[in-house]
Enzyme design. Structure first.
Site, PDB file in Angstrom:
ATOM      1  N   SER A 146       0.702  -1.312   0.023  1.00  0.00           N
ATOM      2  CA  SER A 146       0.182  -0.088  -0.093  1.00  0.00           C
ATOM      3  C   SER A 146       0.919   1.170  -0.006  1.00  0.00           C
ATOM      4  O   SER A 146       1.863   1.535  -0.936  1.00  0.00           O
ATOM      5  CB  SER A 146      -1.069   0.118   1.183  1.00  0.00           C
ATOM      6  OG  SER A 146      -1.849   1.055   1.128  1.00  0.00           O
ATOM      7  N   ASP A 305      -2.702   6.244  -3.832  1.00  0.00           N
ATOM      8  CA  ASP A 305      -1.425   5.821  -3.290  1.00  0.00           C
ATOM      9  C   ASP A 305      -0.852   4.720  -4.128  1.00  0.00           C
ATOM     10  O   ASP A 305      -1.655   4.449  -5.288  1.00  0.00           O
ATOM     11  CB  ASP A 305      -1.737   5.065  -1.745  1.00  0.00           C
ATOM     12  CG  ASP A 305      -2.615   3.887  -1.867  1.00  0.00           C
ATOM     13  OD1 ASP A 305      -3.426   3.822  -2.787  1.00  0.00           O
ATOM     14  OD2 ASP A 305      -2.600   3.222  -0.804  1.00  0.00           O
ATOM     15  N   ASP A 307      -0.765   1.438  -4.399  1.00  0.00           N
ATOM     16  CA  ASP A 307      -1.819   0.192  -4.966  1.00  0.00           C
ATOM     17  C   ASP A 307      -3.080   0.610  -5.581  1.00  0.00           C
ATOM     18  O   ASP A 307      -4.005  -0.028  -5.568  1.00  0.00           O
ATOM     19  CB  ASP A 307      -1.783  -0.754  -4.006  1.00  0.00           C
ATOM     20  CG  ASP A 307      -2.944  -0.615  -2.740  1.00  0.00           C
ATOM     21  OD1 ASP A 307      -2.432   0.556  -2.276  1.00  0.00           O
ATOM     22  OD2 ASP A 307      -3.205  -1.396  -2.220  1.00  0.00           O
ATOM     23  N   ASP A 309      -5.745   2.202  -3.816  1.00  0.00           N
ATOM     24  CA  ASP A 309      -7.072   1.988  -3.291  1.00  0.00           C
ATOM     25  C   ASP A 309      -7.321   3.075  -2.320  1.00  0.00           C
ATOM     26  O   ASP A 309      -8.484   3.432  -1.660  1.00  0.00           O
ATOM     27  CB  ASP A 309      -7.060   0.657  -2.439  1.00  0.00           C
ATOM     28  CG  ASP A 309      -6.006   0.694  -1.322  1.00  0.00           C
ATOM     29  OD1 ASP A 309      -5.005   1.439  -1.051  1.00  0.00           O
ATOM     30  OD2 ASP A 309      -5.940  -0.297  -0.544  1.00  0.00           O
TER      31      ASP A 309
END
Length: 578
Positions: A146, A305, A307, A309
Site C-alpha cells: 500500500s 497511493d 496500489d 485503493d
C-alpha cells in the site's frame, strides 16, 4: 526454534536464493538486525502480511510468500474440487520484488494443482477485488505494501466475494501456515510448466475494459453538463504507483478532459524517488501536485497511493492556499453529495463506516433519514457487511468509508477503491463549481449544517521485539486503569473491543459489543469527544485517534488540541512506568 537456530538453518540451506544469501552474509556482524529478521515468522493477520523486504522468516521474501501460499493451497484443497477449479487471481503493484512474489505465489499454488490468473503487468488493488468476482475465482492475492515506505512489501488475501478474507478463514489458513515445518523446502512449479499444464493464465485488458464499464454505475448526477466538466481543472498524481492508466481512462470516459497529470510521478517507480512517503494522507506527498495546481489554477488535486485503493484530495482554502482534506472531510463531502443528488433514497439505506471514522458521517446520514452502522477498523469489515446485506436483504448499501482515505461507492468492488473515488470527487467538484462554490466552501457549508467535527491521528512507531512489547504495555495500562476523566472532561463510556464490553462509568453497567474481538480501546467523553487506541495490524505502530465536535472551527480546534495533548501525556506517563 530460537532466532539463532533459525538463522543457522537459513545459512546452511544449500539452495538458498543467491541474493538472500548475500544479504545474510552482510548482516552477520549485526546481531540486533539478525535477531529481528529471524526471531519470529512474519505475522499472517486477518488481511495477510506486510513487512520489510529481506532474508529471514520475519521479512518479506520468496520463502515467506511460498509459506503463505502453501497454507492457502491446503485450505483450498481441503475445501473441495470446485474451489480448486475456480482458482486464484493474482495482482501486484510496482514495488520492489512485487512481480517476483506474484509469480512465486502462482508457482506454489500450481504445485498444488490450483490454477491462477495472473495480471501481466501492475494493477491497482481494487481491480483485483473486481477480477475475483468477474472471473468467479475462489480467492485473490495482491502483492503490495500500500502506502508504506519503499523497503516494505506485503501479501493481501481476498475471498470469493472480492473482499478480504473473513477472520474465520484467515484463522484457518494461519493454522495451516503455522504447521509448515520448513518454508525453505516447499515445492514450486516453474512458470513455463504451469502454462503448459493449463495452470496459469495471464489476464489484463479484458478485465480493464469490464471494470471501467462498471464505473458507469457510479455516476451520481447524470445531468451534469459537459461545460461544467470542461470548466473543472484537475491535477492528478499516481505517486509513482498503479493508478495512472485507469484513473486517466476513467476520467476521460466520464467526460473530464481538463486533466493534467504530474509527469514526474506518472511512471511506476519502486523507490518513490520524488516523495519521502507515497502516502496521500500526508501533505508532503502533494508537493509537486500543488506546484502544478498553482501554475494551472487547479480546482482539485487528486493523488492515489501506490496500489490505487486510497485517494487524497487537495483544494484551495479561503486564502487561496491548497490544503489536503482529511479522509473524514472527503468522506463527509462525498456522502453528502451522493445523498443530496438522489431523487429518492431507500428506506433501508445504510452508511457503513469504521469505529475510528468521524461521527460527522452519522450526522449527515441522519439528516437524510439513513442508518449508520459501525464496523471494526479495516475495509474487510465493510465488505463483510455488504455481503451480509446481500444474504439477508434487510439493508441497501449506499456508501462506505474509513478515515484513512478509503472510499467505496459501487459494490461491484469489495474493497476501498480510489479509482471510483477519483471519478466521484471530480464530479462533485464540478457540480459545486457550477453552483459557484469550491469544495472547501462546500465543506464549510456542511459544517454549518451538522456541526464542526474535527479529527486527528497520532502514530507511535515502535519497531522490533521491544517495540511490540511496549505497545502492548501501553494498551494494558489503559485497559486496566480505567480513566474517569481526561482533558477536563469526564469519560462516560469505555469500549473494549478485545473483551467485547462497553462500560458506562456513571451507572457502572456493562453491555456486549456485537463485533469481532480486536485489540482496540475507545473512550467517549461527556462533551461528545472521543479517542481510540489501536495497534496497527500491518505496521509496527500504535495508532491513537481523536475526535471532537465544537460550535465553530476555532472552538473545535482548541478542544482537539487539548484532548490530543492530554492523551499523549498519559501515554508518555505509562511508557515511563514500564
Amino acid at each position: 526454534m530460537n532466532w539463532k537456530e533459525q538463522y543457522t538453518r537459513w545459512c546452511k540451506e544449500v539452495h538458498l536464493d543467491v541474493e538472500l544469501k548475500e544479504q545474510i552474509m552482510l548482516m552477520e556482524n549485526d546481531l540486533t538486525h539478525v535477531e529481528d529478521c529471524f526471531y519470529q515468522y512474519l505475522q499472517f493477520g486477518t488481511g495477510g502480511m506486510r513487512g520489510e523486504i529481506g532474508p529471514g522468516p520475519n521479512r518479506m521474501n520468496i520463502y515467506t510468500v511460498r509459506r503463505a501460499c502453501q497454507g492457502l493451497a491446503e485450505y483450498i484443497v481441503e475445501t473441495g474440487e470446485k474451489e480448486i477449479d475456480q482458482g486464484v487471481v493474482i495482482a501486484y503493484d510496482n514495488r520492489h520484488k512485487s512481480k517476483e512474489f506474484a509469480l512465486e505465489a502462482a508457482k506454489t499454488l500450481g504445485a498444488n494443482g490450483i490454477k491462477t490468473y495472473v495480471f501481466s503487468d501492475i494493477r491497482p488493488t481494487p481491480e483485483l477485488s473486481f477480477a475475483v468476482r468477474h472471473l468467479h475465482a475462489f480467492a485473490g492475492i495482491v502483492i503490495t505494501a500500500s502506502h508504506n515506505p519503499p523497503e516494505y512489501n506485503g501479501f493481501k488475501l481476498y475471498g470469493y466475494d472480492g473482499g478480504q478474507v473473513t477472520s474465520e478463514v484467515a484463522e484457518n489458513i494461519t493454522s495451516k501456515i503455522t504447521k509448515l515445518q520448513d518454508e525453505l523446502k516447499l515445492q514450486v512449479i516453474e512458470i513455463k510448466q504451469l502454462s503448459e499444464k493449463g495452470l496459469l493464465q495471464f489476464v489484463d485488458e479484458e478485465i480493464d475494459r469490464v471494470y471501467l464499464e462498471q464505473m458507469e454505475h457510479i455516476r451520481v448526477n447524470k445531468q451534469l453538463s459537459q461545460s461544467s466538466k470542461d470548466d473543472l481543472k484537475i491535477v492528478y498524481t499516481p505517486l509513482h504507483g498503479t493508478g495512472a492508466y485507469l484513473v486517466q481512462r476513467g476520467l476521460k470516459k466520464h467526460g473530464f478532459n481538463n486533466v493534467t497529470i504530474v509527469k514526474e510521478q506518472e511512471n511506476p517507480d519502486p523507490s518513490f524517488s520524488t516523495v519521502v512517503s507515497p502516502n496521500p494522507e500526508e501533505k508532503a506527498s502533494f508537493q509537486l501536485a500543488i506546484e502544478y495546481g498553482h501554475r494551472l489554477d487547479g480546482d482539485i488535486l487528486l493523488a492515489t497511493d501506490p496500489d490505487g485503493d486510497r485517494l487524497g484530495v487537495a483544494v484551495k482554502n479561503l486564502d487561496g492556499d491548497y490544503v489536503v482534506l482529511t479522509g473524514n472531510q472527503l468522506g463527509a463531502l462525498i456522502l453528502d453529495y451522493i445523498l443530496s443528488q438522489k431523487e429518492s433514497l431507500p428506506k433501508d439505506g445504510v452508511l457503513l463506516k469504521t469505529i475510528v471514522t468521524s461521527e460527522m458521517g452519522r450526522a449527515i446520514a441522519r439528516k437524510y433519514g439513513l442508518e449508520t452502522i459501525d464496523t471494526l477498523t479495516g475495509f474487510k469489515y465493510i465488505a463483510e457487511k455488504i455481503k451480509e446485506f446481500e444474504s439477508n436483504k434487510d439493508h441497501t448499501f449506499i456508501f462506505g468509508y474509513e478515515e484513512s482515505f478509503g472510499f467505496l461507492i459501487g459494490d461491484f468492488v469489495r474493497d476501498k477503491d480510489a479509482i471510483q473515488a477519483c471519478l466521484v470527487a471530480a464530479e462533485m467538484a464540478a457540480y459545486h463549481k457550477s453552483k459557484g462554490k469550491s469544495l472547501f466552501e462546500a465543506l464549510i457549508d456542511l459544517y454549518c449544517q451538522v456541526g464542526y467535527y474535527q479529527e486527528d491521528l497520532a502514530s507511535l512507531t515502535l519497531k522490533g521485539k521491544h517495540g511490540t512489547e511496549k505497545i502492548q504495555h501501553i494498551m494494558n495500562e489503559f485497559r486496566s486503569k480505567k480513566l474517569d476523566s481526561i482533558a477536563n472532561g469526564s469519560i462516560e463510556v469505555i469500549e473494549d473491543y478485545q473483551n467485547g464490553v462497553r462500560y458506562f462509568s456513571v451507572s457502572q453497567k456493562e453491555e456486549k459489543i456485537n463485533l469481532p474481538a480486536s485489540n482496540v480501546l475507545k473512550f467517549h467523553l461527556e462533551v461528545g469527544s472521543w479517542f481510540c487506541l489501536r495497534p496497527s495490524g500491518t505496521e509496527p505502530k500504535l495508532k491513537i485517534y481523536f475526535g471532537v465536535r465544537g460550535e465553530d472551527l476555532k472552538s473545535s480546534d482548541i478542544m482537539l488540541t487539548r484532548l490530543k495533548e492530554a492523551v499523549m501525556d498519559n501515554i508518555e506517563g505509562f511508557t515511563k512506568d514500564e
